[in-house]
Design an enzyme around this catalytic site. Structure first.
Site, PDB file in Angstrom:
ATOM      1  CE  LYS A 190      -2.021   2.916   2.151  1.00  0.00           C
ATOM      2  NZ  LYS A 190      -1.637   4.388   1.830  1.00  0.00           N
ATOM      3  CB  THR A 245       5.893   8.069  16.123  1.00  0.00           C
ATOM      4  OG1 THR A 245       7.373   7.703  15.682  1.00  0.00           O
ATOM      5  CG2 THR A 245       5.628   7.419  17.526  1.00  0.00           C
ATOM      6  CD  GLU A 246      -1.036  11.104  14.449  1.00  0.00           C
ATOM      7  OE1 GLU A 246      -0.204  11.851  13.770  1.00  0.00           O
ATOM      8  OE2 GLU A 246      -2.186  11.368  14.444  1.00  0.00           O
ATOM      9  CB  VAL A 247       0.214   5.905  11.256  1.00  0.00           C
ATOM     10  CG1 VAL A 247      -0.571   4.819  10.387  1.00  0.00           C
ATOM     11  CG2 VAL A 247      -0.529   7.400  10.729  1.00  0.00           C
ATOM     12  N   GLY A 248       2.200   4.719  13.431  1.00  0.00           N
ATOM     13  CA  GLY A 248       2.889   3.227  13.762  1.00  0.00           C
ATOM     14  C   GLY A 248       2.247   2.817  15.022  1.00  0.00           C
ATOM     15  CD  GLU A 265      12.522   3.881   9.330  1.00  0.00           C
ATOM     16  OE1 GLU A 265      12.439   4.956   9.958  1.00  0.00           O
ATOM     17  OE2 GLU A 265      12.521   4.152   8.021  1.00  0.00           O
TER      18      GLU A 265
END
Ligand code: NAP
Ligand code: MG
Length: 493
Positions: A190, A245-248, A265
């Site tokens: 994606k 980092t928020e979505v991770g 990552e």
């Protein structure tokens, strides 16, 4: 043909599932733009949960097919090498396509998106034939007279869901696809909604290289619909993600809940430390490259600069000269030294951080503004923070050409400040003194510590983050570990 015209011949706009082009089931599309002009360049299929489901099923079928499962490692290696060759054969068109869609300077698209991707593919192709386990002596004493041998096998992790960002669209996809294919996995990719075009062309080239249908599928669409559907799909064995980092954190939570393997990552706020023995010109070039490379849209961008006080004014002046003299322009313009931000939204976000810094007491030394063209440009920006105010800029990842600079007097104190971050992706120390370099290497909390360099990556060198910069490592043997499961075999005889 002009590069921009050549790029248009490479545009593909449908989903690539099971070796075929198809529309999104709901028929929707979304626009992608040329960030240097703001002009729409294509409408691309907006994949949703149903399309992700079809792609995951295709990847599962391919994983179980004899064509892929029984393929020898040497045959997998040859296919990956063929893909690298095809990427180079079509390199001019693919580099131009990346510049058109992402905005980066054409020479960088050629060197990194095409050249780097081919290099990564070839390196990982070599691993296909070198995946190995170990054997062990066991001390089991039951039943009496029975002996045991144990060994480990590495087996493919399975169906891999790869979610990638827009800063190095093709290279980030390859960082995931190359080891996954070398290990015998199948992939649903994606790409980021801003930059889906080179991933689609790559899928076509993989088909041409001879990968069986379903081994590499590409579903374009946005994060909340396509990305989230991939991250929670029960048919996906492993998620590999590069981005914020928020979505991770959300993806990691989902994978934790489902006990799905994940490599994350994530963001960074990487410090650059310049010691007082450094040559000023070298320090200036190094610090400028660390922050301005790829317009600052780099997860390891050296965005916090700490300069030994005796050099501070000279280094700051040199950096301001570079920033003021930087020629902004389209990535196709040979005179341009920096391209645009990837999107209007991202430009607004970057400028928002600059506004915060001014409000919080940072001094603008260079840049700080947009550009009055239609493109999404931000001037390279340097903010002096001599008093060490706790600027938002020092904590948050900006992902743009915005540097905060501070003087320091004490080495241990600056190392403490460098580590005072929720991130830990990269860090660099600039010195010719071995003891200083070694002390920094030992002390800095970062997945990569560079000495007298910054942002350097290689397929043979593990890459990833400490702290909230991620989980797991990419590249080298670590990547092979990441795309395989370890199976122990215990034989009684
Ligand atoms: P992002 O939102 O983290 O996007 C990265 C990828 O994740 C994209 O493919 C995105 O899809 C997808 N995604 C978004 N929401 C998702 C969800 N709920 N579930 C699954 N996938 C999802 O990054 P961004 O919005 O492009 O950029 C925001 C900030 O993130 C940047 O300013 C920068 O600070 C940071 N960033 C870091 C890196 C890095 O390499 N560490 C890379 C990119 C961005 P869509 O974009 O298509 O929605
Ligand atoms: Mg996004």
């Amino acid at each position: 043909m002009q590069a921009a015209e050549l790029a248009k011949t490479a545009i593909r706009t449908q989903l690539f599932i099971q070796g075929r082009w198809c529309d999104a089931e709901q028929g929707a599309t979304f626009p992608v733009y040329d960030p240097a002009t703001g002009a729409e360049i294509a409408q691309v299929a907006a994949g949703t949960e149903q399309d992700i489901d079809r792609a995951v099923q295709a990847a599962r079928q391919a994983l179980q097919s004899d064509a892929w499962r029984r393929m020898t490692p040497a045959a997998r290696e040859r296919l990956i090498l063929r893909l690298a060759d095809l990427l180079e054969t079509h390199g001019d068109e693919i580099a131009a396509l990346e510049t058109l869609n992402q905005g980066k300077l054409l020479p960088w698209s050629q060197a990194i998106e095409v050249g780097g991707s081919a290099q990564w593919l070839r390196y990982m192709a070599g691993w296909a034939t070198k995946i190995e386990g170990s054997s062990f002596d066991l001390s089991l004493a039951f039943p009496p007279g029975v002996r045991y041998r144990a060994s480990t096998l590495r087996v493919p992790a399975g169906v891999v869901g790869a979610i990638v960002p827009w800063n190095f669209p093709l290279a980030m996809a390859i960082w995931k696809i190359a080891p996954a294919l070398a290990c015998g996995c199948t992939v649903v990719l994606k790409p980021a909604e801003e930059t889906p075009l080179t991933a689609l062309r790559l899928a076509e080239l993989a088909h041409e290289a001879g990968f069986p249908p379903g081994v590499l599928n590409v579903v374009t669409g946005d994060g909340p619909h396509a990305g989230a559907a991939l991250a929670r799909h029960p048919g996906v064995d492993k998620i590999t993600f590069t981005g914020s980092t928020e979505v991770g954190r959300m993806i990691g939570a989902q994978c934790g809940h489902d006990i799905r393997r994940a490599t994350l990552e994530l963001g960074g706020k990487s410090p650059v430390i310049i010691m007082d023995d450094m040559d000023v010109a070298q320090a200036v070039q190094g610090a400028a490259g660390a922050i301005f490379f790829n317009h600052g849209q780099v997860c390891t961008a050296g965005s916090r600069l700490y300069v030994a006080r005796p050099l501070y004014d000279a280094v700051l002046a040199g950096l301001a000269d570079i920033a003021d003299g930087t020629v902004l322009g389209s990535g196709f313009d040979p005179g341009a030294q920096m391209g645009p931000m990837v999107s209007a939204r991202h430009r607004a976000r970057v400028l928002g951080f600059v506004d915060d810094a001014i409000r919080e007491g940072g001094d603008i030394v260079a840049g700080g503004d947009a550009d009055d063209s239609n493109g999404f440009f931000v001037r390279p920006t340097i903010i002096a923070n001599p008093g060490g105010k706790p600027l938002t800029l020092l904590r948050e990842e900006v992902f743009g050409p915005v540097l905060t600079a501070m003087p320091f007097d004490d080495f241990d104190e600056v190392l403490r400040q460098a580590n005072d971050s929720s991130y830990g992706l990269g860090a660099s120390i600039w010195t010719n003194r071995l003891d200083s370099a070694q002390h920094a290497i030992d002390t800095l909390q970062a997945g990569t510590v560079w000495v007298n360099s910054h942002n350097m990556v290689d397929p043979n060198m593990p890459f990833g983050g400490f702290k909230q910069s991620g989980l797991g490592r990419e590249h080298g043997r670590s990547a092979i570990d990441a795309y395989t499961e370890l199976k122990s075999v215990c034989i009684a005889y």
